[in-house]
Design a protein around this motif. Structure first.
Motif, mmCIF file in Angstrom:
data_model
loop_
_atom_site.group_PDB
_atom_site.id
_atom_site.type_symbol
_atom_site.label_atom_id
_atom_site.label_comp_id
_atom_site.label_asym_id
_atom_site.label_seq_id
_atom_site.Cartn_x
_atom_site.Cartn_y
_atom_site.Cartn_z
ATOM 1 N N MET A 1 0.838 -1.196 0.000
ATOM 2 C CA MET A 1 0.000 0.000 0.000
ATOM 3 C C MET A 1 0.870 1.241 0.000
ATOM 4 N N LYS A 2 0.489 2.229 -0.771
ATOM 5 C CA LYS A 2 1.260 3.465 -0.810
ATOM 6 C C LYS A 2 0.952 4.308 0.420
ATOM 7 N N THR A 3 1.928 5.144 0.752
ATOM 8 C CA THR A 3 1.760 5.975 1.941
ATOM 9 C C THR A 3 0.595 6.951 1.773
ATOM 10 N N GLU A 4 0.419 7.459 0.549
ATOM 11 C CA GLU A 4 -0.716 8.382 0.330
ATOM 12 C C GLU A 4 -2.048 7.672 0.593
ATOM 13 N N GLU A 5 -2.101 6.399 0.229
ATOM 14 C CA GLU A 5 -3.328 5.641 0.479
ATOM 15 C C GLU A 5 -3.558 5.435 1.970
ATOM 16 N N LEU A 6 -2.448 5.160 2.673
ATOM 17 C CA LEU A 6 -2.558 4.991 4.121
ATOM 18 C C LEU A 6 -3.063 6.278 4.760
ATOM 19 N N ARG A 8 -4.940 8.498 3.477
ATOM 20 C CA ARG A 8 -6.371 8.628 3.200
ATOM 21 C C ARG A 8 -7.185 7.821 4.209
ATOM 22 N N VAL A 9 -6.689 6.613 4.496
ATOM 23 C CA VAL A 9 -7.398 5.756 5.452
ATOM 24 C C VAL A 9 -7.376 6.382 6.845
ATOM 25 N N LEU A 10 -6.205 6.869 7.232
ATOM 26 C CA LEU A 10 -6.075 7.447 8.576
ATOM 27 C C LEU A 10 -6.962 8.679 8.705
ATOM 28 N N ASP A 13 -10.472 7.768 9.228
ATOM 29 C CA ASP A 13 -10.730 7.290 10.583
ATOM 30 C C ASP A 13 -10.626 8.427 11.599
ATOM 31 N N GLU B 39 10.245 3.189 3.858
ATOM 32 C CA GLU B 39 8.817 3.474 3.758
ATOM 33 C C GLU B 39 7.988 2.558 4.662
ATOM 34 N N VAL B 42 8.183 4.242 7.953
ATOM 35 C CA VAL B 42 7.384 5.477 7.905
ATOM 36 C C VAL B 42 5.910 5.154 8.119
ATOM 37 N N GLN B 43 5.440 4.126 7.426
ATOM 38 C CA GLN B 43 4.015 3.783 7.538
ATOM 39 C C GLN B 43 3.672 3.287 8.935
ATOM 40 N N LEU B 47 0.969 5.155 11.411
ATOM 41 C CA LEU B 47 -0.138 4.426 12.030
ATOM 42 C C LEU B 47 -0.136 4.644 13.550
ATOM 43 N N GLY B 105 7.035 6.153 -2.147
ATOM 44 C CA GLY B 105 6.221 5.738 -1.025
ATOM 45 C C GLY B 105 5.493 4.428 -1.153
ATOM 46 N N GLN B 106 6.105 3.466 -1.794
ATOM 47 C CA GLN B 106 5.483 2.144 -1.855
ATOM 48 C C GLN B 106 6.147 1.275 -0.789
ATOM 49 N N ALA B 107 5.357 0.525 -0.071
ATOM 50 C CA ALA B 107 5.957 -0.318 0.964
ATOM 51 C C ALA B 107 5.265 -1.668 1.011
ATOM 52 N N LEU B 110 2.999 -3.283 5.190
ATOM 53 C CA LEU B 110 1.596 -2.993 5.424
ATOM 54 C C LEU B 110 0.721 -3.938 4.606
ATOM 55 N N GLU B 111 1.192 -4.231 3.387
ATOM 56 C CA GLU B 111 0.470 -5.161 2.523
ATOM 57 C C GLU B 111 0.334 -6.516 3.218
ATOM 58 N N LEU B 114 -2.079 -6.316 6.043
ATOM 59 C CA LEU B 114 -3.462 -6.326 5.536
ATOM 60 C C LEU B 114 -3.956 -7.753 5.353
ATOM 61 N N VAL B 125 -11.000 -1.189 4.222
ATOM 62 C CA VAL B 125 -9.728 -0.466 4.102
ATOM 63 C C VAL B 125 -9.396 -0.210 2.633
ATOM 64 N N SER B 129 -8.847 3.350 0.845
ATOM 65 C CA SER B 129 -7.492 3.699 0.431
ATOM 66 C C SER B 129 -7.368 3.830 -1.082
ATOM 67 N N LEU B 130 -7.899 2.868 -1.835
ATOM 68 C CA LEU B 130 -7.699 2.880 -3.281
ATOM 69 C C LEU B 130 -8.673 3.808 -3.983
ATOM 70 N N LEU B 157 -7.511 -0.659 11.732
ATOM 71 C CA LEU B 157 -6.256 0.053 11.955
ATOM 72 C C LEU B 157 -5.556 -0.467 13.201
#
Lengths: 211, 171
Positions: A1-6, A8-10, A13, B39, B42-43, B47, B105-107, B110-111, B114, B125, B129-130, B157
């Motif tokens: 998941m991209k950080t920008e997507e995360l 958006r989720v945060l 919430d 990344e 970072v994520q 969180l 920013g791809q990591a 987290l995937e 999920l 989620v 997100s998407l 979360l």
């Protein structure tokens, strides 16, 4: 998941007001104190001569000491719950033990040596050792639950602080029914009982309060 | 920060974007040195900042609070990989507001986390997100009430944060 997507989720919430951790903790403290008091009246009662006892120095001193322990611990819980705590609230933790030490010295100075042992042993040390932890349990449960929402730098320390506070609450309640008022008794058996609650809570905290 | 905590949606999203830049600066060097994907860390920090935003005390400086949470998570994530490292708090504060170019920013962690959610949680989620849907839109599409979507999202979360803690990441 991209950080920008995360993000958006945060943000999705985050669309509701947050209850500050201080409010959560003080509500938990109030609820815990009420539940512990209810338990006290369920299984114990204030000693029969409580009216006369409050007029004696030793009984009042005992309550003040455990009250100071609980108050110092309450401030310390609020401190230990934060990820970046400021100030020096640990200092107040010493107030209760310091007072008690003074009390012990005065007791040793004024009471005849022959009375030291019976005063120290008291009437029911085992009651003290088992009932203080029992009375503290409801308060401890509430506080640990609230601390799950906190972000303590050291989870074991936060757990210990909650243990000390609930041990103090248990001790205040037990002191109302306990017939032993000598500082010698309090310094030994109350300390052991509160210490046991603190140690258990530190252990639970180190496991359960990590985030 | 204050507006965000009162539930101001836009202020909160802006704040998160700002914090992401700050957190990336802190994490980048350290994570690379330890051979991690920055990344991912970072994520994980983001969180944690989100789930623990109730521990920021109104009126106090934000930077030390962010730094403290970031440090805790960086140390955690390095320790999970078996690297022991000391991260002085002052370093974290210093690097907090340096401006640097964004990474894409791809990591991956987290995937993986999920994957540990249940189906409903994952659906919610993913939809947010998407597709950038609001709780209301997600509710209509998944035939849930809006309240249920919010609760599911929040539980997801917390579950993600727990999954980060629990899984030792073998890369």
């Amino acid at each position: 998941m991209k950080t920008e997507e995360l993000i958006r989720v945060l943000a999705a919430d985050g669309a509701r007001p947050v209850i500050p951790i201080g409010h959560t903790l003080s509500r938990a403290l109030m609820l815990g104190a009420v539940l512990s008091t209810a338990l006290f009246f369920l299984i114990l009662h204030p000693r029969a001569d409580i009216g006369a006892a409050v007029q004696t120095l030793r009984f009042d001193f005992k309550l003040v000491v455990v009250g100071c322990v609980a108050a110092g611990a309450a401030l310390f819980v609020a401190y230990a719950a934060l990820p970046a705590p400021t100030g020096r609230r640990q200092r107040l933790l010493w107030l209760g033990p310091l007072l008690l030490a003074v009390g012990v010295i005065l007791e040793l100075a004024t009471a005849p040596v022959s009375s030291w042992f019976p005063r120290w042993l008291g009437h029911n040390a085992t009651h003290c050792l088992s009932l203080i932890p029992l009375l503290s349990l409801p308060a401890l449960g509430c506080l640990l639950f609230a601390l799950r929402r906190a972000a303590p730098v050291r989870p074991a320390v936060a757990g210990a602080a909650a243990g000390l506070l609930s041990g103090g609450i248990g001790a205040i309640l037990y002191a109302l029914s306990c017939p032993d008022d000598s500082p010698l008794f309090v310094a030994t058996w109350y300390s052991l009982a509160i210490g046991a609650v603190t140690a258990i809570a530190a252990f639970v905290g180190s496991r359960w309060l990590r985030w | 920060m204050e507006q965000s905590l009162q539930g101001d949606f836009c202020a909160y999203e802006q704040l998160l974007v700002l914090l992401t830049v700050a957190v990336r600066n802190v994490v980048r060097g350290r994570a690379r040195a330890a051979g991690l994907d920055p990344e991912d860390v970072v994520q994980e920090v983001l969180l944690a900042l989100h789930l623990k935003r109730n521990t920021w005390v109104t009126g106090t400086p934000v930077a030390p609070w962010v730094a403290a949470i970031a440090r805790n998570k960086i140390v955690d994530s390095l320790r999970r990989r078996g690297t022991r490292i000391e991260v002085p708090l002052d370093d974290v504060i210093e690097t907090l507001w340096i401006d640097e170019a964004e990474s894409e920013g791809q990591a991956h962690d987290l995937e993986r986390a999920l994957g540990r959610l249940n189906e409903r949680q994952r659906d919610v989620v993913r939809a947010v997100s998407l597709e950038g849907r609001t709780a209301q839109e997600v509710a209509t599409r998944l035939q849930m009430t809006e309240g249920a979507v919010r609760v599911t999202l929040h539980r997801s979360l917390r579950a993600l944060a727990a999954a980060f803690r629990a899984v030792p990441n073998e890369d």
